[in-house]
Design an enzyme around this catalytic site. Structure first.
Site, mmCIF file in Angstrom:
data_model
loop_
_atom_site.group_PDB
_atom_site.id
_atom_site.type_symbol
_atom_site.label_atom_id
_atom_site.label_comp_id
_atom_site.label_asym_id
_atom_site.label_seq_id
_atom_site.Cartn_x
_atom_site.Cartn_y
_atom_site.Cartn_z
ATOM 1 C CG HIS A 310 -25.281 17.257 5.062
ATOM 2 N ND1 HIS A 310 -24.808 16.701 6.212
ATOM 3 C CD2 HIS A 310 -25.381 18.588 5.292
ATOM 4 C CE1 HIS A 310 -24.656 17.641 7.122
ATOM 5 N NE2 HIS A 310 -24.995 18.797 6.598
ATOM 6 C CG ASP A 367 -25.671 25.941 2.210
ATOM 7 O OD1 ASP A 367 -24.858 25.053 2.549
ATOM 8 O OD2 ASP A 367 -25.879 26.964 2.874
#
Ligand code: SDX
Length: 433
Positions: A310, A367
């Protein structure tokens, strides 16, 4: 913007032959920023920050993330509290208004969602005109833009912003369900006023004239939590896109459609679809997890571990831990054994014990497990990013409003450092090599 504090100290920038002082300010959570607004004028230079990783484009009241501590808050409330106690509609109201709704406020907002749940019948022509293999994100982005044509009187915000927000949040849900039905050649199922938001969506998606679809409470609960966990995430790629488009004065629908398009990318919202495709590839490759971990680490291989890493979180993404729990609970209640879940857990375990991922602080993100839940609900892989968009819509709306309400509004226009050819003379056609 009550949380903004001008600091008495200044930032001092020393350039060749020059020393300038720049204002410093601090946000609600102690984040410090150097205001470089005067930099070009005073120092004759600009800053360079590839991908804006260290640059704040705006002041915002909406969402706070602490990437190092794995903190996520919507309007000051911890995501863990909100996901545990709210419905998605409550969270949508919170993001748009900055406060949790009272019972009467929630009732009115829910009524608006019902009132605006239908789409213009002529929009069916769009669905029928789209090639059958169209990606649902292509359909969604074009249908959202087309709302400004079918509802020209609402190009921007209604005096009652609740109606504006409810109209979009409701119609996007209907568009998504209709595009699914169309893709299967089935008759569309219209929204019902007696069903709350998530149950209504499930009914529109899976009800059929020939087979009764049972709306299961555990599925409704899981969907509420998933949409809540996707509802906002400060200045991510798609939300910054929405703010960029809003800054030009383009209408709300154009900004939302731009957000849908930015979200589609596999490095952003498209990752949830890419994770399922990756897990299937690993299963079809004899479950060779070691091979894919090695590929992810190989700089010469463009393969990345989708759903991992991320730009901000250098700790666990608080959402992914929550989603993993929702996944385990739902599949257990539905008595589903999904081989993809086993692969995902083995992949997570292998990566989190590998120095490459540990050193780079790469953890599962929002996700990584979400697609497995949507699969259990029956949502096809190519619709996973549409589900992300349905969840993210209230956040985009809140950021659009914050941008257009900003009394210091200016069009977003980043600079660049030109590194192309210096001035050169024109070459007529007959002299070109
Ligand atoms: C979302 O911004 C948001 O808030 C987004 C989002 C939201 O809610 O809106 O959270 C939603 O978009 C989540 C991210 C979904 N994308 C993916 O899962 C795709 C796979 N992940 C990556 O491609 C990557 O991690 C990004 C795009 C998410 C972040 O990219 P960065 O900022 O370039 O990552 P980084 O600077 O932290 O990378 C550091 C190192 C690099 O290697 P080195 O140059 O140090 O050797 O880690 C490597 C990267 O190559 N790396 C990965 C990796 N992610 C980073 N290596 C293998 N697999 C990965 N997934």
């Amino acid at each position: 913007m009550d949380g903004l504090t001008q600091m008495s100290e200044k930032a001092v920038l020393t350039l060749p032959g020059k020393r300038i002082e720049l204002p410093l300010f601090e946000g609600s959570e102690g984040e410090r920023a150097i205001d470089i607004g005067a930099l070009r004028k005073e120092a004759g230079c600009i800053t360079f920050d590839n991908g804006f990783s260290n640059t704040a484009s705006c002041l915002s009241d909406i969402c706070f993330i602490d990437g190092e501590k794995g903190i996520l808050r919507y309007r000051g409330y911890d995501i863990e509290d909100i996901a545990a106690h709210c419905t998605f509609v409550e969270v949508a109201y919170l993001l748009v208004h900055g406060k949790l709704p009272t019972e009467p406020e929630l009732k009115t907002f829910s009524e608006y969602l019902n009132e605006h749940s239908m789409i213009h019948e002529d929009m069916q022509n769009f669905f029928n005109g789209m090639p059958p293999q169209s990606h649902p994100m292509a359909i969604l982005s074009s249908m959202v833009t087309s709302l400004s044509s079918f509802y020209p009187h609402i190009m921007d915000a209604d005096p009652n912003f609740d109606i504006t927000a409810a109209r979009l949040i409701s119609k996007v849900r209907t568009i998504a369900a209709f595009s699914y039905k169309k893709s299967r050649g089935e008759p569309v199922v219209y929204p019902r006023h007696d069903l709350p938001y998530c149950a209504n969506f499930l009914n529109m998606m899976f009800q059929s004239p020939v087979k009764q679809y049972e709306i299961r409470p555990e599925v409704v609960e899981a969907l509420n939590k998933l949409l809540i966990l996707h509802a906002d995430h400060e200045q991510n790629c798609s939300t910054s896109t929405v703010r960029m488009v809003a800054s030009s004065g383009a209408n709300l629908y154009a900004a939302m459609s731009a957000g849908v398009s930015a979200l589609w990318g596999p490095y952003h919202g498209g990752a949830n679809q890419a994770v399922i495709e990756m897990l299937n590839e690993i299963i079809n490759d004899n479950m060779n997890i070691k091979k894919y971990i090695a590929k992810a680490k190989d700089k010469n291989d463009k393969f990345r571990l989708m759903g991992f890493g991320h730009a901000v979180y250098k700790n666990f993404d608080p959402r992914s831990k929550f989603i993993k729990g929702v996944c385990d609970n739902l599949l257990a209640k539905m008595k589903i054994i999904d081989p993809l879940l086993d692969v995902a857990k083995q992949l997570e375990e292998a990566a989190l014990s590998d120095s490459y991922f540990i050193e780079r602080k790469l953890y599962p993100n929002v996700d990584f497990y979400s697609g497995i839940i949507y699969r259990a609900i029956g949502i096809p892989t190519n619709m996973l990013t549409v589900m992300f968009a349905i969840g993210r819509l209230p956040g985009w709306i809140a950021h659009w409003k914050e941008t257009v309400d900003n009394k210091h509004w200016k069009i977003w226009r980043p600079r660049q450092v030109y590194v192309g050819p210096a001035r050169r003379d024109f070459i007529p056609m007959n002299k070109r090599a």
